[in-house]
Motif scaffolding. Structure first.
Motif, PDB file in Angstrom:
ATOM      1  N   TYR A 261       1.903   4.037   0.284  1.00  0.00           N
ATOM      2  CA  TYR A 261       1.918   2.628  -0.074  1.00  0.00           C
ATOM      3  C   TYR A 261       1.195   2.337  -1.395  1.00  0.00           C
ATOM      4  O   TYR A 261       1.676   1.557  -2.215  1.00  0.00           O
ATOM      5  N   VAL A 262       0.033   2.927  -1.597  1.00  0.00           N
ATOM      6  CA  VAL A 262      -0.709   2.680  -2.830  1.00  0.00           C
ATOM      7  C   VAL A 262       0.035   3.271  -4.023  1.00  0.00           C
ATOM      8  O   VAL A 262       0.171   2.646  -5.075  1.00  0.00           O
ATOM      9  N   VAL A 263       0.530   4.489  -3.847  1.00  0.00           N
ATOM     10  CA  VAL A 263       1.217   5.192  -4.933  1.00  0.00           C
ATOM     11  C   VAL A 263       2.487   4.456  -5.349  1.00  0.00           C
ATOM     12  O   VAL A 263       2.795   4.328  -6.543  1.00  0.00           O
ATOM     13  N   GLY A 264       3.225   3.937  -4.384  1.00  0.00           N
ATOM     14  CA  GLY A 264       4.527   3.371  -4.682  1.00  0.00           C
ATOM     15  C   GLY A 264       4.590   1.857  -4.753  1.00  0.00           C
ATOM     16  O   GLY A 264       5.674   1.298  -4.950  1.00  0.00           O
ATOM     17  N   PHE A 265       3.453   1.158  -4.612  1.00  0.00           N
ATOM     18  CA  PHE A 265       3.499  -0.295  -4.465  1.00  0.00           C
ATOM     19  C   PHE A 265       4.049  -0.992  -5.700  1.00  0.00           C
ATOM     20  O   PHE A 265       4.924  -1.865  -5.598  1.00  0.00           O
ATOM     21  N   GLU A 266       3.558  -0.648  -6.873  1.00  0.00           N
ATOM     22  CA  GLU A 266       4.030  -1.327  -8.081  1.00  0.00           C
ATOM     23  C   GLU A 266       5.524  -1.112  -8.289  1.00  0.00           C
ATOM     24  O   GLU A 266       6.258  -2.043  -8.625  1.00  0.00           O
ATOM     25  N   GLY A 267       5.987   0.108  -8.076  1.00  0.00           N
ATOM     26  CA  GLY A 267       7.415   0.384  -8.196  1.00  0.00           C
ATOM     27  C   GLY A 267       8.221  -0.370  -7.173  1.00  0.00           C
ATOM     28  O   GLY A 267       9.345  -0.840  -7.458  1.00  0.00           O
ATOM     29  N   LEU A 268       7.687  -0.516  -5.967  1.00  0.00           N
ATOM     30  CA  LEU A 268       8.369  -1.257  -4.905  1.00  0.00           C
ATOM     31  C   LEU A 268       8.566  -2.717  -5.299  1.00  0.00           C
ATOM     32  O   LEU A 268       9.667  -3.267  -5.177  1.00  0.00           O
ATOM     33  N   VAL A 269       7.491  -3.359  -5.768  1.00  0.00           N
ATOM     34  CA  VAL A 269       7.584  -4.773  -6.160  1.00  0.00           C
ATOM     35  C   VAL A 269       8.557  -4.943  -7.318  1.00  0.00           C
ATOM     36  O   VAL A 269       9.370  -5.882  -7.336  1.00  0.00           O
ATOM     37  N   GLN A 270       8.511  -4.047  -8.293  1.00  0.00           N
ATOM     38  CA  GLN A 270       9.431  -4.128  -9.424  1.00  0.00           C
ATOM     39  C   GLN A 270      10.883  -3.962  -8.967  1.00  0.00           C
ATOM     40  O   GLN A 270      11.788  -4.642  -9.474  1.00  0.00           O
ATOM     41  N   PHE A 271      11.107  -3.075  -7.991  1.00  0.00           N
ATOM     42  CA  PHE A 271      12.463  -2.870  -7.469  1.00  0.00           C
ATOM     43  C   PHE A 271      12.967  -4.133  -6.782  1.00  0.00           C
ATOM     44  O   PHE A 271      14.122  -4.548  -6.977  1.00  0.00           O
ATOM     45  N   ILE A 272      12.102  -4.773  -5.981  1.00  0.00           N
ATOM     46  CA  ILE A 272      12.498  -6.007  -5.298  1.00  0.00           C
ATOM     47  C   ILE A 272      12.812  -7.095  -6.312  1.00  0.00           C
ATOM     48  O   ILE A 272      13.837  -7.785  -6.219  1.00  0.00           O
ATOM     49  N   GLU A 273      11.949  -7.258  -7.308  1.00  0.00           N
ATOM     50  CA  GLU A 273      12.143  -8.318  -8.292  1.00  0.00           C
ATOM     51  C   GLU A 273      13.403  -8.077  -9.130  1.00  0.00           C
ATOM     52  O   GLU A 273      14.021  -9.023  -9.610  1.00  0.00           O
ATOM     53  N   LEU A 357     -10.007  -0.008   2.524  1.00  0.00           N
ATOM     54  CA  LEU A 357      -9.760   0.888   1.395  1.00  0.00           C
ATOM     55  C   LEU A 357      -8.884   0.202   0.349  1.00  0.00           C
ATOM     56  O   LEU A 357      -9.120   0.341  -0.863  1.00  0.00           O
ATOM     57  N   MET A 358      -7.883  -0.565   0.780  1.00  0.00           N
ATOM     58  CA  MET A 358      -7.031  -1.261  -0.181  1.00  0.00           C
ATOM     59  C   MET A 358      -7.811  -2.343  -0.919  1.00  0.00           C
ATOM     60  O   MET A 358      -7.559  -2.607  -2.100  1.00  0.00           O
ATOM     61  N   ARG A 359      -8.803  -2.958  -0.243  1.00  0.00           N
ATOM     62  CA  ARG A 359      -9.669  -3.910  -0.950  1.00  0.00           C
ATOM     63  C   ARG A 359     -10.526  -3.179  -1.978  1.00  0.00           C
ATOM     64  O   ARG A 359     -10.720  -3.639  -3.095  1.00  0.00           O
ATOM     65  N   HIS A 360     -11.052  -2.015  -1.573  1.00  0.00           N
ATOM     66  CA  HIS A 360     -11.859  -1.216  -2.492  1.00  0.00           C
ATOM     67  C   HIS A 360     -11.059  -0.791  -3.719  1.00  0.00           C
ATOM     68  O   HIS A 360     -11.597  -0.696  -4.832  1.00  0.00           O
ATOM     69  N   LEU A 361      -9.771  -0.562  -3.529  1.00  0.00           N
ATOM     70  CA  LEU A 361      -8.904  -0.178  -4.637  1.00  0.00           C
ATOM     71  C   LEU A 361      -8.398  -1.388  -5.428  1.00  0.00           C
ATOM     72  O   LEU A 361      -7.559  -1.249  -6.298  1.00  0.00           O
ATOM     73  N   ARG A 362      -8.925  -2.571  -5.067  1.00  0.00           N
ATOM     74  CA  ARG A 362      -8.651  -3.824  -5.769  1.00  0.00           C
ATOM     75  C   ARG A 362      -7.210  -4.283  -5.629  1.00  0.00           C
ATOM     76  O   ARG A 362      -6.762  -5.173  -6.353  1.00  0.00           O
ATOM     77  N   MET A 363      -6.476  -3.708  -4.698  1.00  0.00           N
ATOM     78  CA  MET A 363      -5.108  -4.166  -4.483  1.00  0.00           C
ATOM     79  C   MET A 363      -5.103  -5.556  -3.860  1.00  0.00           C
ATOM     80  O   MET A 363      -4.340  -6.431  -4.265  1.00  0.00           O
ATOM     81  N   CYS A 364      -5.944  -5.766  -2.871  1.00  0.00           N
ATOM     82  CA  CYS A 364      -5.967  -7.053  -2.179  1.00  0.00           C
ATOM     83  C   CYS A 364      -6.426  -8.169  -3.111  1.00  0.00           C
ATOM     84  O   CYS A 364      -5.883  -9.258  -3.101  1.00  0.00           O
ATOM     85  N   GLU A 365      -7.454  -7.897  -3.933  1.00  0.00           N
ATOM     86  CA  GLU A 365      -7.925  -8.926  -4.854  1.00  0.00           C
ATOM     87  C   GLU A 365      -6.831  -9.316  -5.835  1.00  0.00           C
ATOM     88  O   GLU A 365      -6.633 -10.486  -6.124  1.00  0.00           O
TER      89      GLU A 365
END
Length: 482
Positions: A261-273, A357-365
């Protein structure tokens, strides 16, 4: 599955059956298998084993390979495949795999059963346990039942192992460790031991008693380079489907994410958009691309589906379905907070370590602080309010593109009115006729229809006047719970 022969020989070397291991010859009674899956899954949890096993074609006394006549994958109950029949009668958290392997020119059937998580595994709404070498109803042993539930409550999905018994380099090769250091904006150590320090601290990998390493479910689901490398976790890959029109009749595109999920999240959102409609608008001298949905709402809704899904429900993962005028985002599990208090309640997650962990990686923020951001971003574009639907074992969030006020159903208008009141309240403000008109993009000439909507929301006890004695023209409203 690799190394099945080694697994069988390792299990055969045990002196006798255990509460998490059973040998069979040719007994394939479907009801017996269903009860044993329940019993072995629960017993594996009780004895802190990640998996339990049933082997066919092994002599119960000598553990010699005698072979079996049937293939688990082809067995049927009536006209239905055995696996499908079993899954229909087992509880949703039952997770198992059928395999077969040829050894000494004989067929051995292997049923791998994963330990119970979140709740006991039941067959036909009854939970079973192994007592000695016998399968018994769990309710007949209250002391064992209490101990089992204590184990279930104190063991989280994130802490279970997705892969075990690997040397350090092999474990790290399966993970995109570079993504971790990029997101954290810290230099990546130049050797495996330095990288392992961070992975161990975060609970992404663990060192085992035998000196080898294991990748946790959390590490695999977030940082796995290929989710297919992690067996059953591959079912938790997010699926994106685009349909023609506003129904599921014709599918245009389908994509199943292969990365963590962390590795592919940006690509996922770009694919949806890239799949949703967009248009170019000119603001001053600038040309700006604007999509039919707020990017923030898409990112937050998808992130929520990933973080808050119920991993104990097997065989399904998050799904994003794109239609002409809406996006539906579905995940397994139901919300832990009241949907009607989704704006103001503090967030809760059944996957606390993963969320932390996702908050620590600043994804949630980066994605926002919760449902208030989703609602606000839709209001700013004057779109219909995002909708939450809760089913028996899943939750669906729907984002809508632009719809004329007159075409929005009364139910959805009332929900939008209620959410607007909630958003205003958490901002220290109140709903008014003018604020609700602005929210829907209506002119002052529509104040009468908006007043009627407010009156209906009050009658349904969704909102209430801030001060009932105020003159109607200046009346303001707050959520009924405030």
């Amino acid at each position: 599955m690799e190394n099945l022969d080694k697994l069988v020989n390792q299990l055969r070397s045990l002196p006798s059956e255990t509460p998490w291991l059973e040998f069979k010859h040719n007994n394939y009674k479907p009801e017996m298998i269903g009860q044993d899956i329940s019993a072995l899954a629960n017993s594996a949890c009780l004895h802190e084993k990640s998996r339990a096993y049933m082997l066919w074609g092994i002599d119960d006394d000598t553990h010699d390979i005698v072979g079996t006549e049937y293939d688990l994958q082809t067995l049927k109950k009536g006209n239905q495949e055995l696996e499908n029949w079993l899954r229909s009668l087992l509880s949703k958290n039952a997770d198992f795999q059928f395999h077969s392997v040829n050894m000494d020119n004989k067929k051995v059937g292997v049923l791998i059963i994963y330990r119970a998580s979140n709740q006991t595994v039941m067959f036909e709404k009854t939970d079973y346990i192994r007592i000695g070498s016998y399968t018994k109803k769990l309710s007949d042993y209250p002391a064992v039942q209490a101990k089992l539930w204590d184990k279930i409550r104190n063991f989280r999905f994130e802490e279970q192992f997705a892969k075990i018994d690997m040397d350090l380099d092999s474990a790290l090769r399966m993970l995109d460790c570079a993504a971790y250091f990029d997101i954290c904006e810290i230099p990546q150590p130049g050797n495996s031991e330095g990288v392992a320090h961070y992975m161990l601290e975060e609970g992404i990998i663990e060192k085992l008693d035998n000196g080898l390493y294991a990748i946790t479910n959390m590490g695999a689901i977030l940082f796995g380079k290929k989710l297919t490398d992690f067996g059953r976790l591959s079912r938790k890959a997010i699926r994106v489907v685009q349909y023609e029109g506003n129904n599921r009749m014709n599918m245009l595109k389908e994509n199943i994410g292969g990365k963590g999920y962390v590795v592919g999240f940006e690509g996922l959102v770009q694919f949806i958009e890239a799949l949703v409609p967009s248009k170019e608008v000119i603001t001053g001298a600038l040309r700006e691309k604007r999509t039919a949905y707020p990017s923030l709402a898409i990112r937050e809704a998808v992130a929520n589906a990933l973080i808050h899904q119920d991993f104990s429900i097997t065989g399904t993962g998050p799904v994003v379905e794109i239609f002409d005028s809406r996006i539906e985002i579905t995940n397994s599990g139901t919300p832990l907070v009241d949907v009607w208090r989704i704006i103001d309640n503090p967030p809760k997650s059944r996957n606390e370590k993963l969320a932390a962990l996702m908050r620590h990686l600043r994804m949630c923020e980066e994605l926002g602080t919760g449902w208030d951001r989703i609602a606000i971003s839709c209001e700013l574009l004057q779109l219909p309010a995002p909708k939450i639907q809760v089913f028996e074992d899943s939750t669906r969030v729907t984002l809508y593109s632009e719809i004329p006020f007159s075409s929005i159903s009364q139910e959805d208008k009332l929900w939008a009115c209620y959410l607007h009141a909630c958003v205003k309240y958490v901002q220290g403000e109140q709903l008014s006729n003018s604020s609700l008109r602005e929210r829907f993009g209506l002119k002052s000439s529509s104040s009468g229809s908006v007043s009627r909507l407010i009156k209906d929301a009050v009658s349904y006890k969704l909102i209430k006047p801030l001060d009932p004695t105020t003159a109607p023209r200046y009346m303001k409203y707050i959520p009924t719970w405030a």
